[in-house]
Design an enzyme around this catalytic site. Structure first.
Site, PDB file in Angstrom:
ATOM      1  N   LYS A 132       0.855  -1.187   0.000  1.00 34.28           N
ATOM      2  CA  LYS A 132       0.000   0.000   0.000  1.00 34.28           C
ATOM      3  C   LYS A 132       0.891   1.238   0.000  1.00 34.28           C
ATOM      4  O   LYS A 132       1.512   1.572   1.009  1.00 34.28           O
ATOM      5  CB  LYS A 132      -0.875  -0.034   1.260  1.00 34.28           C
ATOM      6  CG  LYS A 132      -1.371   1.302   1.775  1.00 34.28           C
ATOM      7  CD  LYS A 132      -2.481   1.869   0.936  1.00 34.28           C
ATOM      8  CE  LYS A 132      -2.954   3.197   1.506  1.00 34.28           C
ATOM      9  NZ  LYS A 132      -2.061   4.317   1.169  1.00 34.28           N
ATOM     10  N   GLY A 134       6.056   4.687   8.723  1.00 32.88           N
ATOM     11  CA  GLY A 134       5.168   5.846   8.760  1.00 32.88           C
ATOM     12  C   GLY A 134       5.129   6.436  10.155  1.00 32.88           C
ATOM     13  O   GLY A 134       6.088   6.316  10.920  1.00 32.88           O
ATOM     14  N   SER A 135       4.018   7.050  10.469  1.00 34.39           N
ATOM     15  CA  SER A 135       3.928   7.809  11.720  1.00 34.39           C
ATOM     16  C   SER A 135       3.493   6.930  12.896  1.00 34.39           C
ATOM     17  O   SER A 135       2.858   5.883  12.717  1.00 34.39           O
ATOM     18  CB  SER A 135       2.921   8.946  11.532  1.00 34.39           C
ATOM     19  OG  SER A 135       1.649   8.403  11.263  1.00 34.39           O
ATOM     20  N   GLY A 166       0.951   3.624  13.322  1.00 36.24           N
ATOM     21  CA  GLY A 166       1.565   2.399  13.835  1.00 36.24           C
ATOM     22  C   GLY A 166       0.756   1.810  14.981  1.00 36.24           C
ATOM     23  O   GLY A 166       0.531   0.600  15.066  1.00 36.24           O
ATOM     24  N   GLU A 176       8.452   0.868  11.523  1.00 33.30           N
ATOM     25  CA  GLU A 176       9.555   1.840  11.402  1.00 33.30           C
ATOM     26  C   GLU A 176       8.898   3.204  11.485  1.00 33.30           C
ATOM     27  O   GLU A 176       8.228   3.638  10.543  1.00 33.30           O
ATOM     28  CB  GLU A 176      10.257   1.717  10.043  1.00 33.30           C
ATOM     29  CG  GLU A 176      10.800   0.348   9.717  1.00 33.30           C
ATOM     30  CD  GLU A 176      12.104   0.052  10.412  1.00 33.30           C
ATOM     31  OE1 GLU A 176      12.781   1.002  10.844  1.00 33.30           O
ATOM     32  OE2 GLU A 176      12.435  -1.134  10.539  1.00 33.30           O
ATOM     33  N   CYS A 233      13.194  10.340   7.692  1.00 28.35           N
ATOM     34  CA  CYS A 233      12.903   9.846   9.041  1.00 28.35           C
ATOM     35  C   CYS A 233      14.084  10.053   9.976  1.00 28.35           C
ATOM     36  O   CYS A 233      13.912  10.333  11.146  1.00 28.35           O
ATOM     37  CB  CYS A 233      12.495   8.382   8.987  1.00 28.35           C
ATOM     38  SG  CYS A 233      13.727   7.332   8.237  1.00 28.35           S
ATOM     39  N   GLU A 245       7.867  15.255  16.118  1.00 28.83           N
ATOM     40  CA  GLU A 245       8.454  15.252  14.782  1.00 28.83           C
ATOM     41  C   GLU A 245       7.718  16.259  13.891  1.00 28.83           C
ATOM     42  O   GLU A 245       6.500  16.232  13.799  1.00 28.83           O
ATOM     43  CB  GLU A 245       8.304  13.850  14.200  1.00 28.83           C
ATOM     44  CG  GLU A 245       8.994  13.677  12.874  1.00 28.83           C
ATOM     45  CD  GLU A 245       8.792  12.273  12.319  1.00 28.83           C
ATOM     46  OE1 GLU A 245       7.659  11.763  12.402  1.00 28.83           O
ATOM     47  OE2 GLU A 245       9.757  11.708  11.808  1.00 28.83           O
TER      48      GLU A 245
HETATM   49  P1  NAD Z   1       1.577   8.121   7.761  1.00 28.40           P
HETATM   50  O1  NAD Z   1       1.679   7.282   8.979  1.00 28.40           O
HETATM   51  O2  NAD Z   1       0.570   9.199   7.733  1.00 28.40           O
HETATM   52  O3  NAD Z   1       1.282   7.204   6.485  1.00 28.40           O
HETATM   53  C1  NAD Z   1       2.088   6.101   6.168  1.00 28.40           C
HETATM   54  C2  NAD Z   1       1.260   5.096   5.401  1.00 28.40           C
HETATM   55  O4  NAD Z   1       0.219   4.635   6.265  1.00 28.40           O
HETATM   56  C3  NAD Z   1       0.565   5.663   4.162  1.00 28.40           C
HETATM   57  O5  NAD Z   1       0.607   4.717   3.136  1.00 28.40           O
HETATM   58  C4  NAD Z   1      -0.853   5.876   4.641  1.00 28.40           C
HETATM   59  O6  NAD Z   1      -1.795   5.810   3.595  1.00 28.40           O
HETATM   60  C5  NAD Z   1      -1.023   4.715   5.591  1.00 28.40           C
HETATM   61  N1  NAD Z   1      -2.095   4.905   6.584  1.00 28.40           N
HETATM   62  C6  NAD Z   1      -2.607   6.068   7.054  1.00 28.40           C
HETATM   63  N2  NAD Z   1      -3.599   5.813   7.927  1.00 28.40           N
HETATM   64  C7  NAD Z   1      -3.718   4.468   8.015  1.00 28.40           C
HETATM   65  C8  NAD Z   1      -4.565   3.590   8.765  1.00 28.40           C
HETATM   66  N3  NAD Z   1      -5.505   4.037   9.587  1.00 28.40           N
HETATM   67  N4  NAD Z   1      -4.387   2.260   8.612  1.00 28.40           N
HETATM   68  C9  NAD Z   1      -3.437   1.774   7.791  1.00 28.40           C
HETATM   69  N5  NAD Z   1      -2.624   2.561   7.047  1.00 28.40           N
HETATM   70  C10 NAD Z   1      -2.757   3.887   7.160  1.00 28.40           C
HETATM   71  O7  NAD Z   1       3.048   8.663   7.493  1.00 28.40           O
HETATM   72  P2  NAD Z   1       3.538   9.598   6.292  1.00 28.40           P
HETATM   73  O8  NAD Z   1       3.046  10.975   6.575  1.00 28.40           O
HETATM   74  O9  NAD Z   1       3.222   8.980   4.986  1.00 28.40           O
HETATM   75  O10 NAD Z   1       5.114   9.503   6.469  1.00 28.40           O
HETATM   76  C11 NAD Z   1       5.784  10.249   7.398  1.00 28.40           C
HETATM   77  C12 NAD Z   1       6.140   9.435   8.606  1.00 28.40           C
HETATM   78  O11 NAD Z   1       6.898   8.277   8.229  1.00 28.40           O
HETATM   79  C13 NAD Z   1       7.018  10.193   9.556  1.00 28.40           C
HETATM   80  O12 NAD Z   1       6.605   9.981  10.875  1.00 28.40           O
HETATM   81  C14 NAD Z   1       8.405   9.582   9.319  1.00 28.40           C
HETATM   82  O13 NAD Z   1       9.300   9.714  10.361  1.00 28.40           O
HETATM   83  C15 NAD Z   1       8.053   8.179   9.069  1.00 28.40           C
HETATM   84  N6  NAD Z   1       9.165   7.490   8.385  1.00 28.40           N
HETATM   85  C16 NAD Z   1       9.902   6.580   9.097  1.00 28.40           C
HETATM   86  C17 NAD Z   1      10.970   5.925   8.496  1.00 28.40           C
HETATM   87  C18 NAD Z   1      11.794   4.895   9.256  1.00 28.40           C
HETATM   88  O14 NAD Z   1      12.539   4.154   8.630  1.00 28.40           O
HETATM   89  N7  NAD Z   1      11.689   4.818  10.566  1.00 28.40           N
HETATM   90  C19 NAD Z   1      11.288   6.199   7.164  1.00 28.40           C
HETATM   91  C20 NAD Z   1      10.524   7.160   6.484  1.00 28.40           C
HETATM   92  C21 NAD Z   1       9.451   7.785   7.107  1.00 28.40           C
END
Ligand code: NAD
Length: 495
Positions: A189, A242-243, A247, A265, A300, A399
């Site tokens: 996704k 993601g965030s 998570g 992550e 990140c 963040e």
């Molecule tokens: P996000 O959590 O908003 O979205 C990430 C993914 O999750 C997207 O594909 C989104 O569509 C999906 N998502 C959103 N709501 C969901 C739900 N309820 N159920 C399942 N999936 C859902 O994050 P973002 O804004 O896309 O990315 C930024 C974040 O990612 C930051 O917090 C950043 O630090 C983190 N990040 C971490 C790493 C790492 O390796 N630790 C690397 C890159 C980014």
């Protein structure tokens, strides 16, 4: 060297609407719904992607399940899987510029970084795991002589992978590489604001020979498509970048469904600690500026908290401001650009709110702080340095995921460590010092997945990336990544 004329030829090229990839075929959403893809370069509509439905996600999970259970991929000889993945890596490289420009038009990363960190890095990752997959051995346990105990390593099954928008190909490959190499089937996704290049990269995987159903991609809203994957009874392992708040939801969805394993992550508020005895303050300032402002801070592991020993604080902030002022911010398709666009208008507004709040608290906006290049219609923000930040400020705790650096002075090593560890995160960190003993003490003391010493942001496929505390669990990259995608099975044989 980037070929500017080749980039220009792709800059305004029409982009076909994206399609899901389900069971080897490209498909629209089950109800034909679409989402507009807005380019952060100019705020215009680039194309559309399917607004996936719950039924789409379920169809993809079912296709992955069928392909896994039928053994069309997991059942191949390792050499056969390896050949397909190597071909896929080569196809990604052949299409690298096109993939990179498409991704930049979708997510705003500067092309110099995008080309290296996206298709080229993704191809390297797919190749790394292809090369590794026929070097994984099981074990014979040292049991009593009347028993033979074999420990098999088996693919874990169907993997749900949910990824963010900042580096879709690179992070996508961190999941796809080891999952597919292990023999798993995958449902991927992409993020709403960075699906296009990932759809294209995965289509190349099918072209390379991945059997139908082994790699599925469903686009759309996280709360619909991502949630359905997280809740699916067909998914055995869920991997996410993601965030933190999302998570947390994934862990709940796992608990409420089949208790699938969940690897996260997540975000960071990574401390970059500069001691007065750093070998070269000017170099530290230059590297630190790049460590927070490249890709407009949407990294990140960005060093978003700068802790500076008070004795060199003013000198270092001056050097940092000078180094930052030299960075070129703007058109992401200009190879000379060091920081491109912010990914979306929503993200830009969120970044500006952090700055406004710091201003209201009386913190000094030493550099930047505002939207720029508004006349382009794109989402650009000046690299922003905020000084006099208190460790408890929201800017020091949460963040931003944007080009905003919080600078905090400290007096002693113990205080530096306490501030550095004083957030809920533990992803990356750095220490700048000429003292070997201090460097090692800090490496031991910092609670983070990575500690850089006298540099920032170095990384390689050979080393694991992961966080501690609320930055996540499990690791991407390196051979350790296989641990997420392989199950151990014991055969206990009475002799
Ligand atoms: P996000 O959590 O908003 O979205 C990430 C993914 O999750 C997207 O594909 C989104 O569509 C999906 N998502 C959103 N709501 C969901 C739900 N309820 N159920 C399942 N999936 C859902 O994050 P973002 O804004 O896309 O990315 C930024 C974040 O990612 C930051 O917090 C950043 O630090 C983190 N990040 C971490 C790493 C790492 O390796 N630790 C690397 C890159 C980014």
């Amino acid at each position: 060297m980037l070929d500017q004329s080749a980039i220009e030829a792709l800059r305004d090229a029409p982009v076909s609407p994206g399609q899901h990839l389900i069971d080897g075929a490209q498909r629209p959403a089950s109800d034909d719904g679409v989402m507009e893809v807005i380019s952060p370069l100019n705020g215009t509509v680039l194309t559309t992607i399917p607004r996936g439905t719950k039924a789409d996600a379920e169809a993809a999970c079912a296709a992955a399940r069928r392909s896994f259970d039928a053994g069309v991929w997991a059942g191949l000889a390792p050499g056969a899987r390896k050949a397909v993945m190597l071909k896929w890596a080569a196809l990604i490289e052949e299409n690298a510029l096109e993939l990179a420009v498409l991704g930049v038009r979708d997510n705003g990363t500067e092309i110099g970084m995008a080309l290296k960190a996206e298709p080229m890095s993704a191809a390297g990752t797919i190749r790394y795991y292809a090369e590794a997959l026929d070097k994984i051995y099981g074990e014979i346990a040292p049991t009593a002589p009347d028993v033979l105990a074999l420990v098999h390593k088996e693919p874990a099954g169907v993997v749900g992978a949910i990824v963010p928008w900042n580096f879709p190909l690179m992070i996508g490959a961190w999941k796809l590489g080891p999952a597919l190499a292990a023999g798993c089937s995958v449902v991927l996704k992409p993020a709403e604001t960075a699906s296009l290049s990932l759809l294209k990269m995965c289509a190349l995987g099918v072209e390379a020979g991945l059997p139908a159903g082994v790699l599925n991609v469903v686009t759309g809203e996280g709360a619909v498509v991502g949630q359905a994957i997280a809740e699916s009874m067909d998914v055995d392992v869920l991997v996410f970048t993601g965030s933190g708040p999302v998570g947390r939801r994934l862990l709940q969805a796992s608990a409420a469904s089949n208790m699938k394993r969940v690897y996260l992550e997540l975000g960071g508020k990574s401390p970059n600690v500069v001691f007065a005895d750093a070998p070269d303050l000017a170099e530290a300032a230059k590297v630190s500026a790049a460590g927070i402002f490249r890709n407009s801070g949407q990294v990140c592991v960005a060093g978003s908290r700068l802790l500076v020993e008070r004795g060199v604080h003013d000198e270092f902030v001056d050097l940092l401001a000078q180094a930052t002022a030299k960075m070129k911010v703007g058109d992401p398709l200009d190879p000379a650009t060091n920081a491109g666009a912010v990914n979306s208008e929503r993200q830009l507004m969120q970044n500006l709110r952090f700055v406004e709040e710091a201003r209201e608290l009386g913190r000094e906006i030493r550099l930047g702080g505002q939207r720029i290049l508004e006349e382009t219609g794109g989402y650009f923000m000046a690299p922003t340095i905020v000084t006099g930040v208190e460790p408890g400020d929201r800017l020091a705790q949460q963040e931003v995921f944007g080009p905003v650096l919080a600078v905090i002075p400290f007096d002693t090593e113990a205080e530096a460590l306490e501030i550095a560890n004083g957030t809920e995160f533990g992803l990356a960190s750095a220490v700048w010092t000429g003292s070997l003993s201090r460097a090692h003490r800090m490496v031991r003391g910092l609670r983070a997945g990575v500690v850089h010493v006298n540099t920032y942001g170095g990384a390689d496929n050979t080393v694991p990336l992961g966080g501690v505390k609320q930055s996540g669990n499990g690791h991407d990259k390196s051979l350790h990544a296989f641990e997420k995608y392989l199950d151990l099975k014991t055969a206990w044989i009475k002799l």
